[in-house]
Scaffold this motif. Structure first.
Motif, mmCIF file in Angstrom:
data_model
loop_
_atom_site.group_PDB
_atom_site.id
_atom_site.type_symbol
_atom_site.label_atom_id
_atom_site.label_comp_id
_atom_site.label_asym_id
_atom_site.label_seq_id
_atom_site.Cartn_x
_atom_site.Cartn_y
_atom_site.Cartn_z
ATOM 1 N N LYS A 1 2.233 -0.082 -6.744
ATOM 2 C CA LYS A 1 1.099 -0.687 -7.326
ATOM 3 C C LYS A 1 1.775 -1.626 -8.409
ATOM 4 N N ALA B 1 -1.886 3.580 -1.391
ATOM 5 C CA ALA B 1 -2.949 2.758 -2.036
ATOM 6 C C ALA B 1 -4.313 2.977 -1.440
ATOM 7 N N THR B 2 -5.463 2.834 -2.430
ATOM 8 C CA THR B 2 -6.745 2.893 -1.789
ATOM 9 C C THR B 2 -7.004 1.587 -1.080
ATOM 10 N N GLU C 1 -7.184 -1.054 -3.595
ATOM 11 C CA GLU C 1 -6.019 -1.247 -4.165
ATOM 12 C C GLU C 1 -5.293 -2.313 -3.022
ATOM 13 N N ALA C 2 -5.320 -1.856 -1.965
ATOM 14 C CA ALA C 2 -4.594 -2.537 -0.862
ATOM 15 C C ALA C 2 -5.277 -3.965 -0.722
ATOM 16 N N GLY D 1 0.815 -0.995 0.015
ATOM 17 C CA GLY D 1 -0.097 0.133 0.156
ATOM 18 C C GLY D 1 0.795 1.199 -0.045
ATOM 19 N N GLN E 1 -0.819 -4.210 5.702
ATOM 20 C CA GLN E 1 -1.153 -2.921 4.959
ATOM 21 C C GLN E 1 -0.512 -1.831 5.682
#
Length: 180
Positions: free
Chosen positions: A96, A141-142, A145-146, A91, A119
């Motif tokens: 990414k 990261a959102t 995304e995480a 994250g 995370q």
């Protein structure tokens, strides 16, 4: 360190197979400090690697290069009866896609005994949050995304027969990593 550990072993009702973990970073963990730990009874070393990506490490103000971390983990993993476990975070800003996959691949190639995949938490008053809000750093990261990165770690280690899951974030490869 050695004296503290010897005193604890002498004065506390510990079993002979008690797990004694030393947790920290590789930066500053000299051979002398490591020897003191092992001689004092440490049988599990937990290292906060966070990521192997050089750009993210620099952005997160981590001092050691990926090459140094890998070499040092290989050296330390050669110590008999010492479980070596690392923490990876997912994250980070810029972590990414392939970056996280590369971290997982590097872990699988190291002679370590276990890995935790956590995370990243960005706390409101943290320096990282300040840098993100001021535009000096990409956002973390959102949640979605995480979640994808977490799922990738589960799929990755589940697909490798040498690894087995101890908790929802923790994986072991050898019997040395008992996570007591």
């Amino acid at each position: 360190m050695k004296k503290i550990l010897e005193t604890a072993r002498k004065n506390l009702p510990l079993t002979d197979d008690c797990e004694i973990t030393f947790e920290g970073r590789l930066h500053g963990l000299t051979d002398e400090k490591l020897s003191a730990c092992v001689e004092g009874g440490v049988n599990r070393l937990s290292i906060g690697v966070q990521t192997f990506n050089a750009d993210i490490r620099k952005e997160m103000q981590r001092l050691d290069s990926p090459e140094y971390i890998i070499r040092r983990l290989e050296e330390i993993s050669a110590i008999d009866n010492l479980a070596v476990v690392i923490d990876l975070l997912f994250g980070f800003p810029g972590q990414k896609g392939k970056v996280w996959t590369d971290d997982l691949k590097i872990v699988s190639e190291l002679p370590i005994d276990g890995v935790d995949c956590y995370q990243l938490n960005v706390f409101e008053k943290s320096p990282l949050n300040t840098r993100i809000k001021s535009g000096l750093c990409d956002p973390a990261a959102t949640l979605a995304e995480a979640a994808d990165m977490y799922a990738e770690s589960v799929e990755y280690f589940s697909a490798h027969p040498n690894w087995h899951r101890l908790t929802n974030t923790h994986w072991a490869r050898t019997p040395l990593e008992r996570n007591l």
